[in-house]
Design a protein around this motif. Structure first.
Motif, short mmCIF file in Angstrom:
data_model
loop_
_atom_site.label_atom_id
_atom_site.label_comp_id
_atom_site.label_asym_id
_atom_site.label_seq_id
_atom_site.Cartn_x
_atom_site.Cartn_y
_atom_site.Cartn_z
N VAL A 52 -5.78 2.45 -3.61
CA VAL A 52 -4.99 2.76 -2.41
C VAL A 52 -5.82 3.33 -1.26
CG1 VAL A 52 -2.91 3.15 -3.75
CG2 VAL A 52 -4.38 5.08 -3.22
N ASN A 53 -7.02 3.84 -1.52
CA ASN A 53 -7.76 4.51 -0.46
C ASN A 53 -9.15 3.98 -0.19
OD1 ASN A 53 -5.74 6.41 0.13
ND2 ASN A 53 -6.42 7.74 -1.54
N GLN A 56 -5.99 16.74 -2.75
CA GLN A 56 -5.18 15.69 -2.12
C GLN A 56 -3.71 15.81 -2.53
OE1 GLN A 56 -7.28 14.07 -0.06
NE2 GLN A 56 -8.87 15.22 -1.16
N GLN A 81 -7.45 10.41 4.13
CA GLN A 81 -7.46 10.26 2.68
C GLN A 81 -8.62 11.02 2.03
OE1 GLN A 81 -7.16 7.39 4.79
NE2 GLN A 81 -4.96 7.76 4.62
N ASP A 98 -7.08 5.88 -7.04
CA ASP A 98 -7.56 6.20 -5.69
C ASP A 98 -8.28 5.01 -5.06
OD1 ASP A 98 -8.35 8.14 -3.50
OD2 ASP A 98 -10.32 7.51 -4.23
N ARG A 123 2.22 1.78 -3.54
CA ARG A 123 1.15 2.25 -4.43
C ARG A 123 0.75 3.68 -4.11
NH1 ARG A 123 2.16 -0.94 -8.39
NH2 ARG A 123 1.79 -3.15 -7.96
N THR A 124 0.74 4.03 -2.82
CA THR A 124 0.38 5.40 -2.43
C THR A 124 1.38 6.41 -2.98
OG1 THR A 124 -0.69 4.59 -0.41
CG2 THR A 124 -0.05 6.91 -0.45
N GLN A 125 2.67 6.06 -2.92
CA GLN A 125 3.69 6.96 -3.46
C GLN A 125 3.56 7.09 -4.98
OE1 GLN A 125 7.52 5.63 -2.07
NE2 GLN A 125 6.98 5.83 0.08
N TYR A 157 0.82 6.70 -6.67
CA TYR A 157 -0.40 7.46 -6.92
C TYR A 157 -0.14 8.96 -6.77
CZ TYR A 157 -5.09 9.28 -5.79
OH TYR A 157 -6.24 10.01 -5.74
N LEU A 215 0.83 -1.21 0.00
CA LEU A 215 0.00 0.00 0.00
C LEU A 215 0.87 1.26 0.00
CD1 LEU A 215 -2.79 1.30 0.19
CD2 LEU A 215 -2.68 1.03 2.67
N GLU A 216 1.97 1.23 0.74
CA GLU A 216 2.86 2.39 0.79
C GLU A 216 3.45 2.68 -0.58
OE1 GLU A 216 3.36 4.58 3.01
OE2 GLU A 216 5.02 5.63 2.02
#
Length: 408
Positions: free
Chosen positions: A375-376, A323, A249, A372, A195-197, A199, A192-193
């Protein structure tokens, strides 16, 4: 037949006795230990706040100590005792417990209780995590902002007490299951970390893709309105959206909703799909949520409603912008106040937003919505997968801690 079933068949073929925690142990309140008393060396010590932030189901080591002379004046837990944090602002965290399995005594602070008992320490600690325990503790929690439970109320909670050999076998299974769940969750969190970066990088790149686009002050294309002042209640005519209902988020939390009653002026604070709400004060100033389909709701006074003029900016495009670092770099510069940050409408109006043609805005939204969700989104993607693993773990833990009750 599992090993646990075999043991139950041997020791409790007619069922397991349920007893109160007061029957099988005693609660002793900790005393006199403040955070400022903690040291790196000396006698092991546990402050109640550390139970919330540092310790898990059990621990063999304390991260802090106190001076030996001071420890002699404090109440101390012995190996095998449970240490229970009895206060929190969150009901779910009240009575969070850890089993002390160190080789020596450990000093315990106030706002914590020591539970001395003859059960398997980990078995009791796992029981304190179960839904059966949480359901029983709820009626004993008191207080307004700071919630607490007394030793007397904890003593009334009933716990299944199978033979010690059964308790140990359950602990063996739960230890293995806990370790496996932790490994899976760590892998998902790492994924997840990453993918978040990705994104975040992708989102900012898309918003900056058109170098010729106009950057427009938000005040030129949107209208703003502060929210409604009222006391949130458990029931009412409208959902009452507060800052705490918005997660980091920018999503509206589905649980924990509060309500207000209809009055002569609530209509002007009703939200509709496409409205955007922004937190204007506090540590989480600037966080922004997009209102979708929702039951009738009004928004609280610490929020600002943002509505865009027709054919100016898609609300969903603005939400993605809000965001991004492009937004936060401006918000962090514009925020005022000291200990209590303030990001009012006058500041918000000056935020510059890239405004491409509507068709281009929609293309950006379509591309970012998918990322989104991954990841969210709490109902799909990696967050949902992590939550599913936690629920699966809780389900099997509670099944292992449930027994047919013996008839007296």
């Amino acid at each position: 037949m599992s090993r646990i079933d075999e043991l139950i068949e041997r020791y409790a073929p007619d069922g397991v006795e349920y007893r109160t925690l007061g029957d099988v142990g005693e609660f002793v309140r900790g005393n006199g230990l403040q955070k400022t008393d903690l040291r790196d060396t000396g006698v092991p010590a546990i402050h109640y706040g550390q139970i919330h932030t540092v310790y898990g189901v059990w621990t063999e080591k304390a991260v802090s100590c106190v001076e030996p002379e001071f420890a002699a004046r404090l109440r101390r837990a012995e190996p095998g005792n449970l240490i229970i944090a009895t206060t929190s602002e969150d009901d779910g965290a009240v009575a969070k417990a850890t089993a002390w399995l160190g080789g020596t005594e450990v000093a315990v602070s106030g706002d914590a209780h020591i539970y001395r008992h003859g059960l398997d320490p980990k078995y009791v600690a796992y029981f304190f995590q179960s839904e059966a325990f949480k359901d029983q503790k709820q009626s004993g929690i008191t207080g307004t902002k700071v919630r607490r439970i007394s030793g007397d109320r904890l003593a009334r909670i009933r716990i299944p007490v199978p033979h010690l050999e059964v308790q140990r076998e359950i602990v063996r299974v739960l230890d293995a299951f806990t370790e496996l769940e932790a490994e899976l969750e760590a892998e998902l969190e790492a994924e997840l970390e990453v993918r978040t970066q990705q994104y975040a990088h992708y989102r900012d790149s898309l918003l900056l893709a058109d170098r010729d686009v106009d950057w427009v002050p938000l005040g030129r294309i949107a209208a703003f309105k502060y929210g409604y002042t009222a006391t949130a209640k458990m029931e009412g005519d409208y959902r009452f959206i507060r800052i705490t209902d918005i997660n980091p988020q920018g999503k509206l939390l589905p649980n924990g909703a509060k309500f207000v009653d209809m009055s002569h002026d609530t209509d002007q604070y009703l939200v509709k799909p496409g409205d955007v709400l922004m937190a204007r004060t506090g540590a989480t100033y600037g966080k922004t949520v997009l209102i979708g389909e929702i039951a009738p709701a009004v928004y609280a006074s610490f929020l600002i409603r943002i509505r865009f003029g027709e054919r100016t900016l898609l609300p969903s495009y603005y939400w993605h912008f809000a965001q991004s670092q492009l937004y936060w770099s401006q918000a962090n510069r514009l925020v005022g106040g000291g200990a209590q940050p303030q990001f009012n409408a006058n500041s918000l109006k000056t935020v510059l937003v890239p405004v491409p043609p509507l068709e281009q805005q929609q293309r950006v939204v379509d591309l970012l919505d998918g990322f989104d969700a991954l990841v969210n989104d709490l109902s799909s993607g990696l967050p949902a997968e992590i939550e599913a693993r936690r629920q699966q773990y809780a389900y099997y833990r509670d099944r292992l801690l449930s027994f047919k009750e013996v008839v007296a």
